[in-house]
Design a protein around this motif. Structure first.
Motif, PDB file in Angstrom:
ATOM      1  N   GLN B  99       0.851  -1.198   0.000  1.00  0.00           N
ATOM      2  CA  GLN B  99       0.000   0.000   0.000  1.00  0.00           C
ATOM      3  C   GLN B  99       0.877   1.236   0.000  1.00  0.00           C
ATOM      4  OE1 GLN B  99      -2.771  -1.085  -0.497  1.00  0.00           O
ATOM      5  NE2 GLN B  99      -2.480  -3.145   0.265  1.00  0.00           N
ATOM      6  N   PHE B 100       0.472   2.170  -0.802  1.00  0.00           N
ATOM      7  CA  PHE B 100       1.241   3.408  -0.856  1.00  0.00           C
ATOM      8  C   PHE B 100       0.956   4.253   0.374  1.00  0.00           C
ATOM      9  CE2 PHE B 100      -0.117   2.406  -5.233  1.00  0.00           C
ATOM     10  CZ  PHE B 100       1.096   1.999  -5.699  1.00  0.00           C
ATOM     11  N   GLY B 101       1.805   5.226   0.564  1.00  0.00           N
ATOM     12  CA  GLY B 101       1.517   6.219   1.585  1.00  0.00           C
ATOM     13  C   GLY B 101       0.339   7.060   1.138  1.00  0.00           C
ATOM     14  N   GLY B 102      -0.153   7.878   2.036  1.00  0.00           N
ATOM     15  CA  GLY B 102      -1.343   8.653   1.719  1.00  0.00           C
ATOM     16  C   GLY B 102      -1.149   9.634   0.589  1.00  0.00           C
ATOM     17  N   GLU B 103       0.089   9.979   0.293  1.00  0.00           N
ATOM     18  CA  GLU B 103       0.319  11.040  -0.680  1.00  0.00           C
ATOM     19  C   GLU B 103       0.512  10.541  -2.101  1.00  0.00           C
ATOM     20  OE1 GLU B 103       3.299  13.145   1.497  1.00  0.00           O
ATOM     21  OE2 GLU B 103       2.631  11.701   2.987  1.00  0.00           O
ATOM     22  N   ILE B 104       0.544   9.259  -2.245  1.00  0.00           N
ATOM     23  CA  ILE B 104       0.794   8.713  -3.568  1.00  0.00           C
ATOM     24  C   ILE B 104      -0.484   8.071  -4.086  1.00  0.00           C
ATOM     25  CG2 ILE B 104       1.466   6.306  -3.271  1.00  0.00           C
ATOM     26  CD1 ILE B 104       4.127   7.098  -4.657  1.00  0.00           C
ATOM     27  N   SER B 105      -0.717   8.190  -5.368  1.00  0.00           N
ATOM     28  CA  SER B 105      -1.957   7.654  -5.910  1.00  0.00           C
ATOM     29  C   SER B 105      -1.812   7.328  -7.391  1.00  0.00           C
ATOM     30  CB  SER B 105      -3.092   8.663  -5.726  1.00  0.00           C
ATOM     31  OG  SER B 105      -2.832   9.831  -6.466  1.00  0.00           O
ATOM     32  N   ILE B 106      -2.718   6.514  -7.850  1.00  0.00           N
ATOM     33  CA  ILE B 106      -2.752   6.173  -9.273  1.00  0.00           C
ATOM     34  C   ILE B 106      -4.063   6.662  -9.863  1.00  0.00           C
ATOM     35  CG2 ILE B 106      -2.796   4.304 -10.954  1.00  0.00           C
ATOM     36  CD1 ILE B 106      -0.964   2.713  -9.280  1.00  0.00           C
ATOM     37  N   GLU B 107      -3.959   7.387 -10.956  1.00  0.00           N
ATOM     38  CA  GLU B 107      -5.144   7.887 -11.632  1.00  0.00           C
ATOM     39  C   GLU B 107      -5.069   7.560 -13.111  1.00  0.00           C
ATOM     40  OE1 GLU B 107      -5.962  11.895  -8.873  1.00  0.00           O
ATOM     41  OE2 GLU B 107      -5.591  12.045 -11.031  1.00  0.00           O
ATOM     42  N   ALA B 108      -6.221   7.655 -13.754  1.00  0.00           N
ATOM     43  CA  ALA B 108      -6.248   7.487 -15.201  1.00  0.00           C
ATOM     44  C   ALA B 108      -5.772   8.776 -15.856  1.00  0.00           C
ATOM     45  CB  ALA B 108      -7.653   7.142 -15.659  1.00  0.00           C
ATOM     46  N   ALA B 109      -4.803   8.656 -16.752  1.00  0.00           N
ATOM     47  CA  ALA B 109      -4.333   9.838 -17.470  1.00  0.00           C
ATOM     48  C   ALA B 109      -5.151  10.043 -18.740  1.00  0.00           C
ATOM     49  CB  ALA B 109      -2.852   9.693 -17.812  1.00  0.00           C
ATOM     50  N   THR B 110      -5.608   8.956 -19.301  1.00  0.00           N
ATOM     51  CA  THR B 110      -6.483   9.013 -20.474  1.00  0.00           C
ATOM     52  C   THR B 110      -7.706   8.146 -20.190  1.00  0.00           C
ATOM     53  OG1 THR B 110      -5.611   7.042 -21.562  1.00  0.00           O
ATOM     54  CG2 THR B 110      -4.426   9.107 -21.909  1.00  0.00           C
ATOM     55  N   GLN B 111      -8.634   8.172 -21.081  1.00  0.00           N
ATOM     56  CA  GLN B 111      -9.762   7.237 -20.989  1.00  0.00           C
ATOM     57  C   GLN B 111      -9.191   5.825 -20.940  1.00  0.00           C
ATOM     58  OE1 GLN B 111     -12.995   6.238 -20.174  1.00  0.00           O
ATOM     59  NE2 GLN B 111     -13.613   7.982 -21.408  1.00  0.00           N
ATOM     60  N   SER B 112      -9.578   5.067 -19.928  1.00  0.00           N
ATOM     61  CA  SER B 112      -8.966   3.757 -19.756  1.00  0.00           C
ATOM     62  C   SER B 112      -9.987   2.667 -19.493  1.00  0.00           C
ATOM     63  CB  SER B 112      -7.975   3.784 -18.578  1.00  0.00           C
ATOM     64  OG  SER B 112      -7.038   4.815 -18.733  1.00  0.00           O
ATOM     65  N   SER B 113      -9.624   1.493 -19.877  1.00  0.00           N
ATOM     66  CA  SER B 113     -10.452   0.324 -19.580  1.00  0.00           C
ATOM     67  C   SER B 113      -9.644  -0.643 -18.732  1.00  0.00           C
ATOM     68  CB  SER B 113     -10.885  -0.337 -20.887  1.00  0.00           C
ATOM     69  OG  SER B 113     -11.503  -1.569 -20.615  1.00  0.00           O
ATOM     70  N   LEU B 114     -10.149  -0.925 -17.548  1.00  0.00           N
ATOM     71  CA  LEU B 114      -9.412  -1.770 -16.613  1.00  0.00           C
ATOM     72  C   LEU B 114     -10.137  -3.077 -16.369  1.00  0.00           C
ATOM     73  CD1 LEU B 114      -8.620   1.015 -13.986  1.00  0.00           C
ATOM     74  CD2 LEU B 114      -7.297   0.344 -15.999  1.00  0.00           C
ATOM     75  N   CYS B 115      -9.413  -3.991 -15.787  1.00  0.00           N
ATOM     76  CA  CYS B 115      -9.993  -5.286 -15.459  1.00  0.00           C
ATOM     77  C   CYS B 115      -9.655  -5.589 -14.004  1.00  0.00           C
ATOM     78  CB  CYS B 115      -9.403  -6.348 -16.389  1.00  0.00           C
ATOM     79  SG  CYS B 115     -10.210  -7.937 -16.298  1.00  0.00           S
ATOM     80  N   ARG B 116     -10.651  -5.743 -13.196  1.00  0.00           N
ATOM     81  CA  ARG B 116     -10.448  -5.950 -11.771  1.00  0.00           C
ATOM     82  C   ARG B 116     -10.060  -7.394 -11.474  1.00  0.00           C
ATOM     83  NH1 ARG B 116     -13.042  -3.486  -7.392  1.00  0.00           N
ATOM     84  NH2 ARG B 116     -14.564  -2.512  -8.761  1.00  0.00           N
ATOM     85  N   ILE B 117      -9.066  -7.567 -10.624  1.00  0.00           N
ATOM     86  CA  ILE B 117      -8.620  -8.902 -10.239  1.00  0.00           C
ATOM     87  C   ILE B 117      -8.559  -8.964  -8.726  1.00  0.00           C
ATOM     88  CG2 ILE B 117      -6.800 -10.625 -10.432  1.00  0.00           C
ATOM     89  CD1 ILE B 117      -5.818  -9.210 -12.921  1.00  0.00           C
ATOM     90  N   ASP B 118      -9.084 -10.006  -8.175  1.00  0.00           N
ATOM     91  CA  ASP B 118      -9.039 -10.161  -6.734  1.00  0.00           C
ATOM     92  C   ASP B 118      -7.594 -10.356  -6.285  1.00  0.00           C
ATOM     93  OD1 ASP B 118     -10.369 -10.711  -4.078  1.00  0.00           O
ATOM     94  OD2 ASP B 118      -9.186 -12.534  -4.352  1.00  0.00           O
ATOM     95  N   ARG B 119      -7.255  -9.638  -5.223  1.00  0.00           N
ATOM     96  CA  ARG B 119      -5.860  -9.638  -4.781  1.00  0.00           C
ATOM     97  C   ARG B 119      -5.367 -11.030  -4.377  1.00  0.00           C
ATOM     98  NH1 ARG B 119      -4.313  -5.347  -3.095  1.00  0.00           N
ATOM     99  NH2 ARG B 119      -2.069  -5.125  -2.991  1.00  0.00           N
ATOM    100  N   ARG B 120      -6.152 -11.704  -3.549  1.00  0.00           N
ATOM    101  CA  ARG B 120      -5.705 -13.017  -3.068  1.00  0.00           C
ATOM    102  C   ARG B 120      -5.612 -14.032  -4.200  1.00  0.00           C
ATOM    103  NH1 ARG B 120      -9.513 -13.791   1.936  1.00  0.00           N
ATOM    104  NH2 ARG B 120     -10.696 -12.489   0.494  1.00  0.00           N
ATOM    105  N   MET B 121      -6.574 -13.917  -5.103  1.00  0.00           N
ATOM    106  CA  MET B 121      -6.541 -14.804  -6.256  1.00  0.00           C
ATOM    107  C   MET B 121      -5.256 -14.623  -7.045  1.00  0.00           C
ATOM    108  SD  MET B 121      -8.478 -17.076  -7.594  1.00  0.00           S
ATOM    109  CE  MET B 121     -10.219 -16.754  -7.304  1.00  0.00           C
ATOM    110  N   PHE B 122      -4.883 -13.354  -7.210  1.00  0.00           N
ATOM    111  CA  PHE B 122      -3.672 -13.071  -7.961  1.00  0.00           C
ATOM    112  C   PHE B 122      -2.442 -13.550  -7.205  1.00  0.00           C
ATOM    113  CE2 PHE B 122      -0.297 -10.176  -9.488  1.00  0.00           C
ATOM    114  CZ  PHE B 122      -0.343 -10.504 -10.820  1.00  0.00           C
TER     115      PHE B 122
END
Lengths: 295, 295
Positions: B99-122
């Motif tokens: 987990q990142f610290g509170g100040e770091i984050s990931i955002e979409a820079a362009t229109q994006s299509s994502l696929c969710r994966i369960d963490r434990r499964m991965f």
DNA sequence: CGCTTAATTGACACCAGTCAATACCCGTGG
DNA sequence: CCACGGGTATTGACTGGTGTCAATTAAGCG
């Protein structure tokens, strides 16, 4: 000032384990995950400052475990400009990743003691031992986090703020003697040039900033390599690492103290523990056999 | 100029797979190591530019696979200054790390299509499937290399050189239409502000540099987001990435074309392949069951 | 004691950030 | 059709910080 001089001797000797400087300790066992790295004397190599450890050109069949000292990952620009991308500290493994390009290399920044590990042997261990893998992962995460910090600070912070952050972080990675009044004496082991090339600035600027900080009563200059930090929290705040200070230094300090515990009582018993799984540590008396498990 | 306008339509649509924009393709299978990620419609999420994907605060129980679009890893300074630390591209996995610290984050820079994966499964898959692990490792290596480049260039290169390098690299990660005369038209999908924050400079400087390059006949400005690169090798040389150009873009281009191959013939058969080991691919017709293997 | 190297200090130029104003593109709605 | 408005890109003027170069001092070492 005179009371301080009684503290400074901590600075002498090299990196973290002064006892390793003793003539031929011949054997040692180092923790890494659930495994123990047993380096006989023939697997150990001492490196002088500025000596190469890994270059992009050389195939580099070996992985290195850092017993003591600081290594630097660096790259040169066409004009000769050098930038240090990362530092590696005792307890960390280097050289396992993909071969670098020709322009990137790892050198010793300080007097260092390394432990050679055969690449395939290490690969096997990583594949088999999930605890070791997790530990190794954590190392990588720490290194990544440091790189994130450096990248961010190079663009978002001024040279003075970057130096403040480095000084604050250094209290966990270099000899630091806390005093009773909340201040402490820091021994900077990195050459000035390395600091400059790490923070993306010049030695002249470093010098100016240091004296500026001294003028602002934030630090006190004992000599060019020893500072008394008058306001550690203030330093962290100026470097904007106050909120992540603990998180960034935790792994580092952890590995360091682990190594010290191992290295300190080294003068007691020649028994060397080697094992690949937690709970399956095997005492080995013949140090040659032991060192062969994990060359 | 008019001949160029016939080329620019490549720029429209979003990131990499225009076909994914089709209304409800409902199923897809994406290669990752020897496994296939089977994302049913309910595991997919489209993100608008500037929408958050991962924040340090939120626990973030999920890992994300990027189907299309570009994500940015960023951090803010106290004064609001933003620095982009890294970009993530189609085919890559994000969110598995600590987990990142509170100040770091990931955002979409362009229109994006994502696929969710369960963490434990991965996690389980990574532990079991060494091929997937190797592939995932390679991704991490690529990302690390990009970060190394960014860190180095921020300190060793000037803003103009950094932009040159980015433009050259962009030919492999953004729509690029090579022309017969050796030049080519590049569609820059990143907002100007993102380019500036990535290269550690300002939008004003970016603008000045772009026009300076146009004046030097290195590029030609079609519109603020489309350039005709008149001298790609020259750009790479100015950015000092000529010797590592192929190495840095190889993995990226690889994953991208892999995804295109998969996404392109998506209109043929509803069969979805899922398997965990090479040679053990299992054809599955029920897409619900398939998507449950790797949520 | 003179040598080399590292650290410091000063003078100076220049690049790039900042602030502010303008131009441009592309919607909307009259 | 044009007028309007919001966002983005561009351009200009200005200033401050930082690198560069050069000179001086200090320190380690034969």
């Amino acid at each position: 000032m005179n009371q301080l001089s009684s503290v400074t001797p901590v600075a002498n000797g090299h990196a973290v384990t002064p006892s390793a400087r003793a003539p031929e300790p011949a054997r040692c066992s180092l923790p890494l995950g659930s495994a123990m790295i047993c380096g006989g004397a023939r697997n150990r190599e001492d490196r002088a400052p500025d000596s190469k450890v890994l270059t992009g050109c050389a195939p580099g069949q070996d992985v290195w475990f850092i017993r003591s000292g600081i290594l630097r990952l660096q790259r040169h620009a066409y004009d000769g400009h050098r930038q240090i991308l990362s530092l590696f500290f005792p307890g960390e493994i280097v050289g396992f990743d993909r071969q670098f390009g020709g322009e990137i290399s790892i050198e010793a920044a300080t007097q260092s003691s390394l432990c050679r590990i055969d690449r395939r042997m290490f690969q096997t261990l990583v594949d088999e031992d999930s605890t070791l893998r997790a530990d190794f992962f954590r190392q990588k995460q720490d290194q990544l986090e440091r790189l994130h910090w450096l990248t961010w600070s190079l663009a978002a912070l001024g040279p003075d703020e970057r130096l403040c952050a480095l000084l604050a972080l250094s209290t966990r990675i270099m000899p630091y003697q806390p005093l009773s009044d909340g201040t402490g004496v820091l021994s900077v082991q990195l050459p000035r040039k390395d600091i400059a090339d790490l923070l993306g600035t010049t030695v002249e600027s470093i010098s100016r900033i240091v004296h500026r900080l001294a003028g602002a009563r934030i630090i006190e200059i004992i000599d060019p390599a020893h500072f008394r930090l008058l306001d550690l929290p203030g330093l962290a705040a100026r470097g904007q690492i106050d909120s992540i200070f603990e998180k960034m230094t935790f792994g580092l300090a952890n590995r360091r103290s682990q190594l010290e515990h191992v290295a300190a009582p080294a003068a007691t018993d020649p028994v060397c523990l080697c094992g690949r799984q937690a709970g399956l540590l095997t005492p080995v008396n013949d140090r040659r056999a032991a060192s062969d498990i994990l060359v």
